[in-house]
Design a protein around this motif. Structure first.
Motif, PDB file in Angstrom:
ATOM      1  N   LEU A  20      -3.629   1.864  -2.869  1.00 59.07           N
ATOM      2  CA  LEU A  20      -2.630   2.632  -2.680  1.00 59.07           C
ATOM      3  C   LEU A  20      -3.033   3.098  -1.026  1.00 59.07           C
ATOM      4  O   LEU A  20      -4.089   3.336  -0.687  1.00 59.07           O
ATOM      5  CB  LEU A  20      -2.838   3.821  -3.600  1.00 59.07           C
ATOM      6  N   LYS A  21      -1.720   3.214  -0.324  1.00 61.17           N
ATOM      7  CA  LYS A  21      -1.622   3.624   0.882  1.00 61.17           C
ATOM      8  C   LYS A  21      -0.840   5.101   0.866  1.00 61.17           C
ATOM      9  O   LYS A  21       0.091   5.162   0.094  1.00 61.17           O
ATOM     10  CB  LYS A  21      -1.286   2.628   1.930  1.00 61.17           C
ATOM     11  N   THR A  35       2.032   4.633  -1.718  1.00 59.76           N
ATOM     12  CA  THR A  35       2.661   3.474  -2.308  1.00 59.76           C
ATOM     13  C   THR A  35       1.656   2.321  -2.447  1.00 59.76           C
ATOM     14  O   THR A  35       0.456   2.309  -1.997  1.00 59.76           O
ATOM     15  CB  THR A  35       3.709   2.699  -0.927  1.00 59.76           C
ATOM     16  N   VAL A  36       2.022   1.544  -3.569  1.00 58.44           N
ATOM     17  CA  VAL A  36       1.090   0.284  -3.945  1.00 58.44           C
ATOM     18  C   VAL A  36       0.799  -0.784  -2.850  1.00 58.44           C
ATOM     19  O   VAL A  36       1.922  -1.311  -2.304  1.00 58.44           O
ATOM     20  CB  VAL A  36       1.446  -0.309  -5.316  1.00 58.44           C
ATOM     21  N   SER A  37      -0.058  -0.885  -2.124  1.00 58.59           N
ATOM     22  CA  SER A  37      -0.292  -1.734  -1.126  1.00 58.59           C
ATOM     23  C   SER A  37      -0.702  -3.322  -1.794  1.00 58.59           C
ATOM     24  O   SER A  37      -0.345  -4.357  -1.092  1.00 58.59           O
ATOM     25  CB  SER A  37      -1.306  -1.162  -0.004  1.00 58.59           C
ATOM     26  N   ASP A  95      -3.815   8.249   8.762  1.00 58.73           N
ATOM     27  CA  ASP A  95      -4.791   7.732   7.685  1.00 58.73           C
ATOM     28  C   ASP A  95      -4.489   6.375   7.378  1.00 58.73           C
ATOM     29  O   ASP A  95      -3.311   6.157   6.534  1.00 58.73           O
ATOM     30  CB  ASP A  95      -5.307   8.414   6.583  1.00 58.73           C
ATOM     31  N   LYS A  96      -5.026   5.098   7.813  1.00 52.67           N
ATOM     32  CA  LYS A  96      -4.421   3.691   7.379  1.00 52.67           C
ATOM     33  C   LYS A  96      -5.343   3.159   6.336  1.00 52.67           C
ATOM     34  O   LYS A  96      -5.146   2.052   6.056  1.00 52.67           O
ATOM     35  CB  LYS A  96      -4.537   3.069   8.512  1.00 52.67           C
ATOM     36  N   LYS A  97      -6.368   4.094   5.657  1.00 54.13           N
ATOM     37  CA  LYS A  97      -7.014   3.588   4.584  1.00 54.13           C
ATOM     38  C   LYS A  97      -6.433   3.311   3.407  1.00 54.13           C
ATOM     39  O   LYS A  97      -5.123   3.494   3.190  1.00 54.13           O
ATOM     40  CB  LYS A  97      -8.306   4.582   4.281  1.00 54.13           C
ATOM     41  N   GLN A  98      -7.074   2.293   2.411  1.00 51.90           N
ATOM     42  CA  GLN A  98      -6.417   2.294   1.163  1.00 51.90           C
ATOM     43  C   GLN A  98      -7.297   2.720   0.089  1.00 51.90           C
ATOM     44  O   GLN A  98      -8.757   2.793   0.305  1.00 51.90           O
ATOM     45  CB  GLN A  98      -6.337   0.630   0.969  1.00 51.90           C
ATOM     46  N   TYR A  99      -6.845   3.231  -0.925  1.00 50.76           N
ATOM     47  CA  TYR A  99      -7.524   4.246  -1.829  1.00 50.76           C
ATOM     48  C   TYR A  99      -7.127   3.547  -3.412  1.00 50.76           C
ATOM     49  O   TYR A  99      -6.060   3.105  -3.556  1.00 50.76           O
ATOM     50  CB  TYR A  99      -7.243   5.681  -1.842  1.00 50.76           C
ATOM     51  N   TYR A 100      -8.151   3.727  -4.106  1.00 50.94           N
ATOM     52  CA  TYR A 100      -8.164   3.718  -5.665  1.00 50.94           C
ATOM     53  C   TYR A 100      -7.182   5.035  -6.129  1.00 50.94           C
ATOM     54  O   TYR A 100      -7.754   5.979  -5.556  1.00 50.94           O
ATOM     55  CB  TYR A 100      -9.214   3.455  -6.103  1.00 50.94           C
TER      56      TYR A 100
END
Length: 564
Positions: A317-318, A435-437, A415-420
């Motif tokens: 997620l982003k 949003t789902v990346s 923040d440009k990270k992707q998260y669970y």
């Protein structure tokens, strides 16, 4: 019951009831609702009958029944008593009740908590609340009085009313409070702009089993057939014993694992569980409690979708910008690990020199809440404010925004990270926009990947059964207790050894009606946060409508006073 007549056609159902057949009634089900509504016309008032679908998306207020009950037993036979908050009816006695060490005054609210047995007698556990303290006591079902329902100011969905609030052999009067947004008002069964009372009359069907059939027979309650009650002279254990998912969940943990046969599968509308077909044997390994994430689609129209997402969701997620209608919301959303950076979308003017006015496009770094003294025309008072740093080019100015301000802000994301999903719930204050990346590759179809944006709203605790098919015990599924309706027959205790096999989880899209039920009842122990103080009585000048200044998007701010 022993049938004395025979019927061979029942509205398209493939079933016959021959003379002499013995059937066992296992339950009742409401098939539809007839609503009587008062309508005005040129001749005065007339009662109009309309049929409401069981999934009619609206909220209702329940009107207290004025007809009294004269014993506690009448109440328990008429209303369902359960562990849910909805299963605790509220009554008042029209006379004083003198119990051992406790006197219940006339008109005092009595909450019926549960059914119990005391010294071999059936009783109810009750509660009264006085000055913040609870007083518990028991009443036998034979206790006499004049018990009337207490007024109820809560809102209920139609399903909640059908499950908990319609007494047997009585009608229920309700008032339409709000039609939910996903209903097309052009096709509403109710009269246009209807605001009166509705009298709900449920139409039932009988659920029964026969000795030589495994499926459940659905018999209309208005079927003209003669029967004789033979309960006392017949071995009812010779019939199929259908159990619901909730019945299985209530069994002790030591009885698991179990082998069961599906008698009646889930409702056709629950397409994601269509693999649970009648006749299949399943192994019920254990009952569990798990975390689910309640989320809604980010869109401005009325067709917003809602989802229940397992905590084990493996998609990435982003972040997406959040919107904040007040300074109070900014104070709640700020986090210790990062600076909250927002842009004003609405202007605000204050008459206090100690406080800052806001123009559309102003940017702020949010710090903390505090109390300061302000003055206007010689009158001093203390107000709650939000300390911020206003970004002016490459400089920063310390300003104070009143907590009561009716503004509007949009978050600026750096923040440009992707998260669970699990990390989002741990690190950030909910609600949170994402949003789902990267979709969840472990799922055959990830329905969240096609959604442009999601608002992660809250975590709920969800009870479920861990099941697998008898011929493939390693492929395990979670079957939620409160959302899957199917009937099972226990066959035996399973000899399947517990294994740490991976469990298949599903993202569920839920109806708006069920979404409201979850939001209101899953976290009843949590108190809502205090609302911001009301706007001061001193009038403020009208806000000035300003356009957003066209300027280059600034680099991520680095305040010299705040570590990012």
């Amino acid at each position: 019951f022993l049938l004395l007549g025979s019927v061979y056609e029942m509205f398209g159902n493939e079933c016959c009831l021959p003379t002499g057949e013995v059937i066992k009634v296992v339950g009742f089900k409401i098939t539809n609702i007839i609503a009587e509504c008062k309508e005005d016309n040129d001749e005065g008032h007339c009662m109009k009958q309309v049929e409401l679908p069981l999934d009619f998306p609206a909220l209702f207020k329940v009107i207290a029944d004025s007809v009294p009950y004269f014993t506690i037993g009448e109440i328990t036979r008429s209303l369902q008593i359960g562990q849910s908050r909805l299963g605790r009816p509220h009554f008042q006695n029209n006379m004083d009740m003198h119990l051992d060490g406790l006197t219940i005054k006339q008109g005092e609210c009595i909450i019926i908590i549960s059914l119990t047995e005391v010294e071999g007698k059936q009783c109810v556990n009750c509660e009264v609340n006085r000055d913040g303290e609870s007083h518990n006591f028991s009443l036998p079902l034979s206790y006499e009085g004049e018990f009337c329902e207490c007024s109820d100011d809560q809102f209920y969905t139609l399903k909640e009313i059908l499950d908990w609030k319609i007494p047997k052999s009585r009608k229920r009067t309700v008032k339409l409070a709000k039609a939910l947004t996903n209903w097309d008002l052009n096709f509403s069964p109710l009269p246009m702009d209807f605001i009166g009372d509705l009298i709900l009359v449920p139409v039932y069907e009988i659920q029964a089993v026969m000795k030589f059939r495994k499926d459940i027979v659905h018999i209309p309650s208005n079927l003209d057939v003669e029967v004789i009650d033979v309960t006392d002279s017949y071995d009812i254990n010779s019939f199929v014993q259908p159990l619901s998912v909730n019945d299985i969940f209530e069994r002790p943990c030591k009885e698991f694992p179990l082998v069961a046969e599906i008698i009646e599968g889930p409702d056709p509308s629950q397409a994601i569980y269509r693999f649970m077909q009648p006749g299949k044997e399943i192994v019920i390994h254990q009952k569990c409690q798990s975390k689910r994430i309640l989320a809604s689609e980010l869109r401005s129209d009325t067709h917003k979708r809602h989802f229940l997402i397992p905590n084990s969701y493996k998609g990435k997620l982003k972040r997406r910008p959040r919107e904040f209608p007040t300074a109070y919301d900014l104070e709640i959303a700020k986090a210790e690990k990062e600076q909250l950076h927002v842009v004003a979308t609405k202007a605000f003017t204050t008459n206090y020199t100690e406080l800052a006015s806001v123009l559309v496009g102003d940017q702020f770094l949010i710090q903390k809440r505090q109390t300061v003294e302000v003055s206007y025309k010689g009158i001093k008072k203390k107000v709650d404010v939000l300390a911020c740093e206003k970004i002016i080019g490459k400089d920063y100015e310390q300003v104070l925004l009143p907590m009561y301000m009716e503004g509007g802000f949009v978050e600026v994301i750096h923040d440009k990270k992707q998260y669970y999903l699990s990390k989002v719930c741990e690190q950030f204050h909910l609600p949170f926009n994402v949003t789902v990346s990267v979709r969840d590759l472990s799922m055959t179809e990830d329905i969240l990947a096609a959604v442009s944006g999601l608002q992660i709203e809250e975590q709920i605790t969800d009870p479920y059964l861990l099941v697998s098919f008898f011929d493939n015990p390693e492929d395990r599924w979670e079957v939620p207790v409160h959302r899957v309706n199917m009937s099972l027959q226990l066959i035996s205790k399973s000899n399947v050894k517990p294994e740490s096999s991976p469990t298949r989880t599903i993202v569920e899209e839920i109806s708006e009606e069920f979404y409201y039920m979850l939001r209101r009842y899953e976290n009843t122990a949590l108190h809502p946060p205090p609302r911001p103080p009301k706007k001061p009585v001193i009038p403020v000048s009208e806000q000035v409508a300003l356009s957003v200044p066209q300027q280059k998007k600034p680099d991520p701010p680095k305040s010299p006073k705040v570590k990012h």
